[in-house]
Design an enzyme around this catalytic site. Structure first.
Site, mmCIF file in Angstrom:
data_model
loop_
_atom_site.group_PDB
_atom_site.id
_atom_site.type_symbol
_atom_site.label_atom_id
_atom_site.label_comp_id
_atom_site.label_asym_id
_atom_site.label_seq_id
_atom_site.Cartn_x
_atom_site.Cartn_y
_atom_site.Cartn_z
ATOM 1 N N ASP A 22 0.895 67.274 33.174
ATOM 2 C CA ASP A 22 0.191 68.159 32.231
ATOM 3 C C ASP A 22 -0.112 67.410 30.933
ATOM 4 O O ASP A 22 -1.205 67.523 30.363
ATOM 5 C CB ASP A 22 1.048 69.387 31.893
ATOM 6 C CG ASP A 22 1.450 70.157 33.134
ATOM 7 O OD1 ASP A 22 0.691 70.120 34.117
ATOM 8 O OD2 ASP A 22 2.524 70.786 33.120
ATOM 9 N N ASN A 50 1.565 73.337 28.412
ATOM 10 C CA ASN A 50 1.949 71.924 28.294
ATOM 11 C C ASN A 50 0.725 71.056 27.977
ATOM 12 O O ASN A 50 0.791 70.120 27.170
ATOM 13 C CB ASN A 50 2.571 71.419 29.601
ATOM 14 C CG ASN A 50 3.860 72.150 29.975
ATOM 15 O OD1 ASN A 50 4.513 72.742 29.115
ATOM 16 N ND2 ASN A 50 4.229 72.115 31.244
ATOM 17 N N LYS A 97 1.546 75.106 32.946
ATOM 18 C CA LYS A 97 0.673 73.928 32.911
ATOM 19 C C LYS A 97 -0.314 73.987 31.744
ATOM 20 O O LYS A 97 -0.550 72.983 31.060
ATOM 21 C CB LYS A 97 -0.076 73.788 34.240
ATOM 22 C CG LYS A 97 0.867 73.518 35.405
ATOM 23 C CD LYS A 97 0.146 73.172 36.672
ATOM 24 C CE LYS A 97 1.092 73.253 37.859
ATOM 25 N NZ LYS A 97 2.299 72.426 37.727
HETATM 26 O O1 LIG Z 1 3.734 71.201 35.486
HETATM 27 C C1 LIG Z 1 4.946 71.754 35.037
HETATM 28 C C2 LIG Z 1 4.777 73.214 34.776
HETATM 29 O O2 LIG Z 1 4.430 73.853 36.002
HETATM 30 C C3 LIG Z 1 4.722 75.222 35.895
HETATM 31 O O3 LIG Z 1 3.615 75.819 35.340
HETATM 32 C C4 LIG Z 1 5.927 75.284 34.982
HETATM 33 O O4 LIG Z 1 5.891 76.349 34.103
HETATM 34 C C5 LIG Z 1 6.014 73.925 34.310
HETATM 35 O O5 LIG Z 1 6.125 73.963 32.915
#
Ligand SMILES: OC[C@H]1O[C@H](O)[C@H](O)[C@@H]1O
Length: 282
Positions: free
Chosen positions: A244, A41, A38
């Protein structure tokens, strides 16, 4: 500058017609690895619009090199990304044909980030906005909230995955950015509760709130107003990481002085574009 205090994971993703029930085996396709987490991202989302740094930890393996490289190519400052002994965080993700996902996170290096690492990094970066989620240790989340409060900086909190959060951490959130299921949890209300009651309960605990409701709308609540913002309608392919991206975009725009309602509108348009594509095409 936005500092994202957050997780980095290498995601192992599989697409299925529908997710298996308990005890059931189903066939999958498109088994792939993607950079995720998260925090990672969100940092990539924010870096498109504002100078952004990630404060986090990766392990001492190939996954760490991949994730660090992806952050750097996205323009994220990685000078406060710690390298720890052992493996990098991983996630296993099942994406069904309706675009919805189920995620299991294995924190690994993410759980080795310490509160002192965060305080030292934030002192050095001196960000206008601190954005965090809950894939790190609770003391680390606390340190991020405390730094923002002590330095009178904006604290954007995405309380995901759901845990029982300390009220001190929640109280600084401006905004709390979350989805509908998370909103019910933190509001302490059952599924089906009237939406305005959910927002009112949350506003008793945080300064402002932004609730993303997939293709329905985005609800923004402040002490002055609660507004339901329309979202672009798209064919959902994969929702992974869209929340995210929304949070990262929102934090970056707030850092540039954008008003919360306008920032939420722009973030939802950007997130909708992501939802309409496979991760391999983003
Ligand atoms: O929100 C999606 C993310 O949640 C988790 O952290 C995974 O790694 C993914 O990329």
């Amino acid at each position: 500058m936005v500092a994202v205090v957050g997780s980095l994971n290498l995601d192992l993703t599989v697409v299925v017609a529908r997710a298996p029930e308990e005890g059931e085996t189903v066939l999958g396709r498109h088994l792939r690895t993607y950079p995720g987490g998260k925090g990672a991202n969100q940092a990539i989302g924010a870096a498109r619009l504002a100078p952004t740094a990630i404060v986090g930890a990766v392990g001492s393996d190939h996954a760490a090199d991949v994730l660090r490289g992806v952050q750097q190519r996205a323009g994220v400052d990685t000078s406060h990304l710690r390298t720890t002994p052992g493996p990098t965080g991983r996630a296993v993700i099942i994406v069904s044909d309706d675009g919805q996902n189920r995620i299991v996170v294995v924190p690994e290096a993410n759980s080795l980030l310490k509160a002192e690492d965060v305080t030292t990094a934030l002192d050095a970066l001196d960000p206008a906005v601190v954005l965090t989620q809950l894939e790190l240790l609770p003391v680390v989340t606390w340190a991020a909230a405390q730094w923002a409060r002590d330095h009178d900086r904006r604290f954007v909190l995405n309380p995901s995955p759901v845990i029982d959060l300390d009220e001190y951490v929640l109280a600084g959130a401006d905004p709390l950015v979350l989805n509908e299921q998370e909103a019910l949890h933190y509001a302490g209300l059952p599924a089906g509760a009237p939406f305005d009651e959910i927002v009112t309960r949350l506003l008793e605990q945080v300064r402002t709130v932004v609730i993303t409701r997939g293709g329905e709308d985005v609800v923004v609540g402040t002490e002055d107003a609660i507004e339901h913002l329309r979202v672009p309608q798209v064919d959902v392919v994969d929702t992974t990481g869209a929340g995210d991206h929304f949070a990262g975009t929102l934090a970056a725009l707030l850092g540039t002085g954008e008003d919360l309602f306008a920032a939420a509108r722009r973030a939802s348009a950007d997130a909708a574009r992501l939802v309409a594509s496979r991760r391999s095409d983003r």
